[in-house]
Design an enzyme around this catalytic site. Structure first.
Site, short mmCIF file in Angstrom:
data_model
loop_
_atom_site.label_atom_id
_atom_site.label_comp_id
_atom_site.label_asym_id
_atom_site.label_seq_id
_atom_site.Cartn_x
_atom_site.Cartn_y
_atom_site.Cartn_z
N TYR A 2 104.57 -67.58 -4.37
CA TYR A 2 105.31 -66.32 -4.33
C TYR A 2 105.50 -65.81 -5.75
CZ TYR A 2 108.01 -62.64 -2.25
OH TYR A 2 108.42 -61.41 -1.83
N ARG A 17 105.77 -49.99 -2.76
CA ARG A 17 106.55 -50.38 -3.93
C ARG A 17 106.54 -51.90 -4.03
NH1 ARG A 17 110.76 -52.47 -5.87
NH2 ARG A 17 111.39 -53.18 -3.80
N LYS A 29 106.27 -64.31 1.90
CA LYS A 29 107.64 -64.41 2.41
C LYS A 29 107.71 -65.31 3.63
CE LYS A 29 110.28 -61.48 -0.03
NZ LYS A 29 111.69 -61.24 -0.26
N GLU A 31 110.02 -54.82 3.87
CA GLU A 31 109.74 -55.38 2.56
C GLU A 31 108.95 -54.39 1.70
OE1 GLU A 31 110.30 -58.20 -0.27
OE2 GLU A 31 110.96 -58.43 1.80
N ASP A 32 109.46 -54.08 0.53
CA ASP A 32 108.74 -53.30 -0.49
C ASP A 32 108.33 -51.91 -0.01
OD1 ASP A 32 109.13 -55.25 -2.32
OD2 ASP A 32 107.13 -56.11 -2.19
N ASP A 90 115.07 -56.65 2.89
CA ASP A 90 115.35 -57.72 1.94
C ASP A 90 115.57 -57.19 0.53
OD1 ASP A 90 115.63 -60.54 1.38
OD2 ASP A 90 113.71 -60.41 0.33
N ASP A 91 114.87 -56.11 0.15
CA ASP A 91 115.04 -55.56 -1.19
C ASP A 91 116.43 -54.98 -1.38
OD1 ASP A 91 112.23 -55.92 -2.04
OD2 ASP A 91 111.82 -54.49 -0.45
N ASN A 110 111.51 -58.15 -11.14
CA ASN A 110 110.27 -58.93 -11.00
C ASN A 110 109.08 -58.01 -11.20
OD1 ASN A 110 111.04 -61.64 -10.30
ND2 ASN A 110 111.82 -60.83 -8.37
N ASN A 134 116.70 -65.63 -6.83
CA ASN A 134 115.55 -65.39 -5.96
C ASN A 134 116.02 -65.17 -4.53
OD1 ASN A 134 113.13 -65.74 -4.37
ND2 ASN A 134 112.22 -66.74 -6.14
#
Length: 581
Positions: free
Chosen positions: A128, A181, A199, A271-272, A294-295, A437, A481
């Site tokens: 990851y 993103r 993930k 996610e993203d 999650d972000d 990150n 994390n």
């Protein structure tokens, strides 16, 4: 369970021994392939779910027609793990290490997870962050085997039929991205698939969710990345991103198809997604689906946990501190929301009052009402406090004198010498969290934070940093994390049969994670516990989440287990090899 116990000794006392490694996690969701016959010969060796490679015993080889198809040596799973790690360490290139681990997952699933669990601190950065960022950037070039499901804008009107092509019909967790993103790297289109794959590997290794119940999905609506559009090896749709109503209709069809295919209790993790979509999709579906971003929420929970764990070093309670953010996107505002909830409960004040202790800086300076609230994006409006205009981060520090500085801007060097020294000027132990990150986007390094504050900083980062010598002693760096949080959240939802995710889940998850940080950890500079304890940590978080789910009436798995902690441990996937006869 030799590998799990070696990685986490507390499992020796759980009273759980299951040679099949298929436990109570979802006993109403049987493992799909186990209901079929076990293949023999080369078919068995080519099936990653059942292949044991050189660990097949003489009896195995006779029963399953493997004689002559393998070298005569017979190795234990522990010996195989040792060989895998030896080979990984021999590769200097991080991307090659990543590809080696993915190849292992493709040929021997249980060995992949057993190796990752036993060497989690060493291998998590391989599978990851930060390595997955480079893997996503080069995904088209290094693509070998499809992992997960690709749904494109061309599938509009038949998304349910595409979902039916996935061979596992008992899916418990989906991680989905549209690739707009990815980390701090921007629009990578379909190449963002590396994120859901990574993930979900962590959902299994760290949270014990069965791999057969994990489904990575990328929704391909095109990309605005000209470099990818002109790349002959790009594997996605070569068109500009579809936006507006057509995009919304596809996402809506997807969410309804997921529930139709996998039921009310399937967890969908966004996610993203870009800020323009992330907040509104979360708001749209949080009341109708078991879903979270999650972000926004996972990052918030892990950051709050680090802040809570830092309090014995920094002094006071959450309600005694003032927080300043560099970055006002989905991560920043998500963290701010959860901090405000924590302050309100800790200080017995309204969330609106708690928000007054939290300030955000974006590309235009401090977010204030003087900039015109209605001109701000909706997710920033509630953080637009009454305050004179402030144009830069360093000016905001001098004006507000915060005790905690949190970076979520993906701007390398945003916490420069002047910023760090200013933080140390106003507090003897300033909290400095550089959470962006990958490593190349971190607001500062651990060494910079300690050097410019004369070792006073309570520091954590989003990417891993090595030990730093401070006043002649090595100081470790805690990594904020999300992998500390989302596996436990997922497990907690599964063991309780939760039908919705409440904001309180992320608050209790943060409290549970902070409770696992010891005084010895803090003495070494850590505000997060070592990942070597991650499966116990995930079980503790799952217990807290499940408990709150029952309290809020969101749990459907009845009756409630008498001991949720022991039950959560029994529920965790065990990667040890099975016996097939």
């Amino acid at each position: 369970m030799a590998n799990v116990k070696a990685a986490d000794p507390s499992y020796a006392d759980s009273g759980h021994e299951d040679v099949y490694g298929e436990d109570d996690a979802t006993k109403d969701l049987p493992v799909t392939p186990w209901g079929r016959f076990i293949a023999n010969g080369m078919d068995l060796l080519r099936d990653p779910r059942f292949n044991k490679g050189t660990a097949f015993t003489e009896e195995d080889r006779k029963h399953h027609y493997l004689e002559g198809l393998l070298p005569p040596i017979i190795l234990s799973q522990e010996q195989q793990i040792e060989r895998i790690v030896h080979n990984i360490r021999s590769k200097a290139d991080p991307l090659q290490r990543y590809l080696d681990m993915m190849d292992l997952q493709d040929r021997n699933e249980r060995l992949f997870f057993a190796t990752l669990i036993e060497h989690v601190e060493e291998l998590m950065p391989v599978v990851y962050t930060p390595t997955v960022g480079e893997a996503c950037e080069k995904y088209g070039t290094v693509f070998r085997r499809s992992r997960g499901l690709f749904i494109t804008i061309k599938d509009k009107g038949r998304v349910y039929e595409v979902l039916k092509n996935w061979p596992e019909y008992k899916v418990a967790v989906i991680v989905v991205t549209d690739g707009e993103r990815i980390l701090g790297l921007g629009d990578l289109g379909i190449q963002g698939m590396g994120i859901p794959v990574g993930k979900l590997a962590l959902y299994t290794a760290l949270g014990g969710i069965r791999p057969s119940q994990c489904l990575p999905i990328t929704i391909d609506v095109g990309t605005d990345n000209e470099k990818l559009l002109n790349d002959p090896f790009y594997i996605g749709l070569k068109q500009k991103r579809v936006r507006g109503q057509e995009y919304d209709d596809l996402l809506d069809e997807f969410m309804h198809a997921v529930k139709r295919r996998y039921g009310e209790k399937v967890l969908v993790q966004f996610e993203d997604f870009a800020n323009s979509n992330a907040f509104r999709l979360l708001e749209k579906y949080r009341t109708t689906h078991l879903t979270f971003n999650d972000d926004i929420q996972g990052t918030a929970s892990v950051t709050l946990a680090g802040l809570m764990a830092a309090l014995p070093l920094n002094g006071g309670s959450m309600a005694d501190h003032r927080f300043l953010f560099q970055g006002a996107g989905e991560a920043g505002t998500g963290i701010a929301d959860l901090i405000a909830l924590s302050i309100s409960k800790d200080g017995q004040k309204s969330v609106e009052e708690a928000r007054k202790q939290i300030y955000l800086v974006d590309s235009k300076g401090l977010v204030t009402a003087s900039r015109g609230i209605e001109s701000l994006p909706e997710h920033k409006q509630k953080w637009a406090h009454e305050h004179p205009p402030v144009g830069s981060l360093i000016e905001a520090i001098h004006a507000l004198k915060p005790t905690a500085l949190i970076g979520v801007s993906a701007m390398r060097g945003a916490f420069d010498k002047d910023v760090l020294q200013a933080m140390a000027k106003y507090h003897p132990r300033p909290i400095i969290f550089a959470l962006s990150n990958p490593t190349s986007k971190a607001e500062c390094t651990a060494e910079e934070a300690y050097k410019e504050t004369n070792g006073a900083a309570v520091f954590a980062s989003g990417s891993p940093f090595g030990p730093v010598e401070v006043n002649g002693k090595p100081r470790l760096t805690g990594q904020g994390n999300n992998a500390y949080i989302f596996p436990g959240i997922g497990l907690g939802c599964i063991i309780s049969g939760s039908v919705r995710i409440h904001d309180d889940f992320f608050l209790v998850a943060a409290e549970a994670l902070a409770s696992q940080v010891t005084d010895d950890d803090r003495a070494q500079g850590l505000v997060y516990p070592p990942f070597t304890r991650i499966r116990t940590i995930s079980a503790v978080i799952a217990t807290a989440v499940a408990e709150r789910s029952y309290e809020l009436g969101l749990a459907s798995r009845l009756p409630k287990p008498a001991n949720l902690l022991e039950y959560s441990k029994r529920c965790m996937y065990n990667p040890d090899y099975r016996k097939y006869y």
